[in-house]
Design an enzyme around this catalytic site. Structure first.
Site, short mmCIF file in Angstrom:
data_model
loop_
_atom_site.label_atom_id
_atom_site.label_comp_id
_atom_site.label_asym_id
_atom_site.label_seq_id
_atom_site.Cartn_x
_atom_site.Cartn_y
_atom_site.Cartn_z
N ASN A 74 27.25 35.68 24.89
CA ASN A 74 26.15 35.04 25.62
C ASN A 74 25.47 35.96 26.63
O ASN A 74 24.34 35.71 27.03
CB ASN A 74 26.63 33.75 26.29
CG ASN A 74 26.79 32.67 25.26
OD1 ASN A 74 26.00 32.58 24.32
ND2 ASN A 74 27.82 31.85 25.39
N HIS B 293 36.80 31.03 23.23
CA HIS B 293 35.37 30.72 23.05
C HIS B 293 34.97 30.75 21.57
O HIS B 293 34.79 31.83 20.98
CB HIS B 293 34.53 31.70 23.87
CG HIS B 293 33.07 31.43 23.84
ND1 HIS B 293 32.12 32.41 23.97
CD2 HIS B 293 32.38 30.27 23.69
CE1 HIS B 293 30.91 31.88 23.91
NE2 HIS B 293 31.05 30.58 23.73
C1 LIG Z 1 26.32 29.13 22.94
C2 LIG Z 1 27.64 29.79 22.77
O1 LIG Z 1 28.46 29.70 23.70
C3 LIG Z 1 28.01 30.59 21.60
C4 LIG Z 1 27.39 30.25 20.30
O2 LIG Z 1 27.91 29.47 19.55
S1 LIG Z 1 25.92 30.94 20.00
C5 LIG Z 1 25.43 30.30 18.44
C6 LIG Z 1 26.08 31.05 17.32
N1 LIG Z 1 25.63 30.50 16.09
C7 LIG Z 1 24.58 30.99 15.41
O3 LIG Z 1 23.98 31.96 15.81
C8 LIG Z 1 24.23 30.24 14.17
C9 LIG Z 1 23.00 30.82 13.49
N2 LIG Z 1 22.72 30.07 12.28
C10 LIG Z 1 23.39 30.26 11.11
O4 LIG Z 1 24.27 31.11 11.01
C11 LIG Z 1 22.99 29.41 9.95
O5 LIG Z 1 21.68 28.93 10.16
C12 LIG Z 1 23.96 28.18 9.71
C13 LIG Z 1 25.31 28.72 9.25
C14 LIG Z 1 24.13 27.31 10.94
C15 LIG Z 1 23.35 27.30 8.63
O6 LIG Z 1 23.09 28.09 7.53
P1 LIG Z 1 21.93 27.73 6.47
O7 LIG Z 1 22.03 28.74 5.39
O8 LIG Z 1 20.65 27.55 7.18
O9 LIG Z 1 22.26 26.30 6.02
P2 LIG Z 1 23.18 25.77 4.88
O10 LIG Z 1 23.03 26.57 3.61
O11 LIG Z 1 22.88 24.34 4.82
O12 LIG Z 1 24.61 26.01 5.48
C16 LIG Z 1 25.37 27.19 5.33
C17 LIG Z 1 26.80 26.80 5.53
O13 LIG Z 1 26.98 26.26 6.85
C18 LIG Z 1 27.53 24.92 6.78
N3 LIG Z 1 26.98 24.18 7.91
C19 LIG Z 1 25.68 24.09 8.27
N4 LIG Z 1 25.57 23.40 9.41
C20 LIG Z 1 26.81 23.04 9.77
C21 LIG Z 1 27.34 22.30 10.87
N5 LIG Z 1 26.56 21.83 11.86
N6 LIG Z 1 28.68 22.10 10.93
C22 LIG Z 1 29.48 22.59 9.97
N7 LIG Z 1 29.03 23.31 8.92
C23 LIG Z 1 27.72 23.53 8.82
C24 LIG Z 1 27.12 24.45 5.42
O14 LIG Z 1 28.00 23.49 4.92
C25 LIG Z 1 27.20 25.71 4.57
O15 LIG Z 1 28.55 25.96 4.19
P3 LIG Z 1 28.95 26.89 2.92
O16 LIG Z 1 28.21 28.20 3.08
O17 LIG Z 1 30.42 27.03 3.09
O18 LIG Z 1 28.55 26.16 1.73
N1 LIG Z 2 26.78 24.25 21.97
C1 LIG Z 2 27.20 25.45 21.65
O1 LIG Z 2 26.59 26.12 20.79
C2 LIG Z 2 28.43 26.00 22.28
C3 LIG Z 2 29.00 25.40 23.39
N2 LIG Z 2 30.13 25.95 23.95
C4 LIG Z 2 30.73 25.31 25.11
O2 LIG Z 2 31.52 24.22 24.67
C5 LIG Z 2 31.52 23.18 25.66
C6 LIG Z 2 31.01 21.89 25.04
O3 LIG Z 2 29.71 22.10 24.52
P1 LIG Z 2 29.08 21.13 23.44
O4 LIG Z 2 30.12 20.60 22.55
O5 LIG Z 2 27.90 21.82 22.89
O6 LIG Z 2 28.54 19.95 24.41
P2 LIG Z 2 28.26 18.42 24.06
O7 LIG Z 2 27.29 17.96 25.07
O8 LIG Z 2 27.94 18.29 22.61
O9 LIG Z 2 29.69 17.73 24.27
C7 LIG Z 2 30.36 17.66 25.49
C8 LIG Z 2 31.24 16.43 25.45
O10 LIG Z 2 32.09 16.43 26.58
C9 LIG Z 2 32.13 15.10 27.07
N3 LIG Z 2 32.60 15.04 28.46
C10 LIG Z 2 31.89 15.16 29.61
N4 LIG Z 2 32.71 15.02 30.67
C11 LIG Z 2 33.97 14.84 30.18
C12 LIG Z 2 35.23 14.61 30.77
N5 LIG Z 2 35.39 14.57 32.09
N6 LIG Z 2 36.30 14.43 29.96
C13 LIG Z 2 36.17 14.46 28.62
N7 LIG Z 2 34.99 14.66 28.00
C14 LIG Z 2 33.90 14.85 28.77
C15 LIG Z 2 30.69 14.61 26.91
O11 LIG Z 2 30.62 13.20 27.02
P3 LIG Z 2 29.22 12.54 27.52
O12 LIG Z 2 28.19 12.96 26.51
O13 LIG Z 2 29.53 11.08 27.53
O14 LIG Z 2 28.94 13.14 28.87
C16 LIG Z 2 30.43 15.12 25.48
O15 LIG Z 2 30.91 14.21 24.50
C17 LIG Z 2 30.65 23.69 26.82
O16 LIG Z 2 31.49 24.33 27.76
C18 LIG Z 2 29.76 24.72 26.13
O17 LIG Z 2 29.27 25.71 26.99
C19 LIG Z 2 30.76 27.04 23.42
C20 LIG Z 2 30.26 27.65 22.31
C21 LIG Z 2 29.02 27.21 21.67
#
Ligand SMILES: CC(=O)CC(=O)SCCNC(=O)CCNC(=O)[C@H](O)C(C)(C)COP(=O)(O)OP(=O)(O)OC[C@H]1O[C@@H](n2cnc3c(N)ncnc32)[C@H](O)[C@@H]1OP(=O)(O)O
Ligand SMILES: NC(=O)C1=CN([C@@H]2O[C@H](COP(=O)(O)OP(=O)(O)OC[C@H]3O[C@@H](n4cnc5c(N)ncnc54)[C@H](OP(=O)(O)O)[C@@H]3O)[C@@H](O)[C@H]2O)C=CC1
Length: 291
Positions: A190, A140
């Protein structure tokens, strides 16, 4: 078994970030998605993110060029048959994930390790529907993958020790840090983060604060880099709702009930940044709250 070839399923925001970090670490990557547009957008995004790292002198232009050469893409899932490690990163829906593994299995080598980047779904249940539950686990990543240091590693009930250690070593080679979580809904990150985001949505729903005051409060009052509503838009509201439903169903406690306002946004197709509208509207130059 040495892991060199990595197959990634799903080229959304997580799939493209995962392909990026594996390619920079020297792995050969094959990225697949059902959508040709998603694959093209992912390759363009990887190129932009690598370029940003070059311009900040984090990697050299040669490392970027090598990384781009190591990433191939295909719309045919079964092309991933040669992979040593599979990371499934498709949409957070159990039926989709189970079908992907079912279609892939007959084409894989027996020793290939299967993993899912799921945010919340039971690893044990996904594994039980494959021919190799002992070589199946949760891998993850956090969003944005190139920046976030953590990878949560989740053992299913049957995951064996060599599989867990092999994935730990992969995380080390990526230059990231792993933590181990048992296989319960939402794992660690999460289980804690998503109820906070859901509570922020209730705070908005009940009129306690506006979008801006809720986000500013957590940014300036708790030093969070993003406010919870901004973060929800960043993660994807469909993914947030899917995770809350897994917590609610899996833990059977009403404290995890998804906020009706979150459900409404998802029903509207307002999924956050990826559809340009969620708690904020991203279509203009600067994001504007939608309520
Ligand atoms: C849902 C799940 O299953 C699990 C999860 O992922 S939960 C989500 C976990 N993530 C978080 O909580 C993110 C919280 N946010 C942050 O940490 C920050 O806002 C952030 C790192 C995303 C951006 O930081 P910021 O200071 O606002 O922006 P910025 O200065 O433009 O960017 C900081 C760095 O991130 C990079 N960056 C920003 N957005 C990016 C993206 N979408 N992809 C790749 N790199 C990115 C920038 O290039 C920059 O890199 P350096 O420090 O190496 O120069
Ligand atoms: N978003 C987040 O912050 C995080 C997400 N995750 C997990 O990662 C996974 C992907 O999330 P995320 O990237 O945000 O989602 P997105 O919606 O950005 O991307 C998912 C992708 O999977 C594609 N897809 C759907 N069905 C299939 C299939 N059968 N075969 C191949 N590709 C398929 C979708 O295509 P289409 O759009 O055409 O349906 C889309 O391009 C999820 O399990 C999510 O919970 C984990 C950590 C952080």
């Amino acid at each position: 078994m040495a892991i060199e070839r990595v197959g990634i399923v799903g080229a959304g925001q997580m799939g493209n970030g995962i392909a990026h970090v594996f390619a920079v670490a020297g792995y050969d990557v094959l990225l697949t998605d059902i959508s040709a547009d998603a694959l093209a957008a992912a390759l363009a995004q990887i190129d932009r993110n690598l370029e940003r790292q070059v311009s900040r002198e984090l990697i050299t232009a040669e490392t970027k060029a090598q990384a781009m050469r190591r990433i191939a893409s295909t719309q045919t899932l079964t092309d991933l048959g040669d992979s040593d490690l599979i990371i499934e990163a498709a949409t957070e829906r159990e039926t989709i994930k189970a079908a992907i593994f079912e279609d892939l299995l007959p084409h894989l080598k027996p020793e290939t390790i299967l993993t899912s980047n799921t945010s919340s779904i039971s690893i044990t249940r996904l594994a039980s529907r494959t021919d190799r539950p002992e070589r199946f686990m949760g891998f993850h990543f956090m969003n944005p993958v190139p920046i976030m240091q953590l990878v949560e590693l989740i053992r299913g009930i049957a995951t064996d020790e060599p599989t867990f250690r092999a994935c730990q070593q992969v995380v080390e080679r990526l230059g990231k840090t792993s933590t181990a979580s048992e296989d319960f809904p939402g794992f660690i990150v999460n289980r804690i983060l998503m109820p906070m985001i859901n509570e922020a949505i209730y705070t908005l729903y009940e009129g306690v604060g506006s979008v801006q005051s809720i986000d500013t409060s957590l940014k300036l009052g708790a030093n969070h880099p993003m406010g919870p509503l901004e973060l929800a838009d960043f993660i994807g509201l469909d993914t947030c709702l899917a995770i809350m439903n897994v917590l609610h169903d899996g833990l059977a406690d009403t404290k995890y009930r998804p906020c009706p306002l979150l459900t409404k946004y998802v029903e509207a197709g307002w999924l956050g940044r990826k559809t340009q509208r969620g708690f904020y509207d991203y279509r203009g130059e600067t994001p504007v709250p939608t309520r």
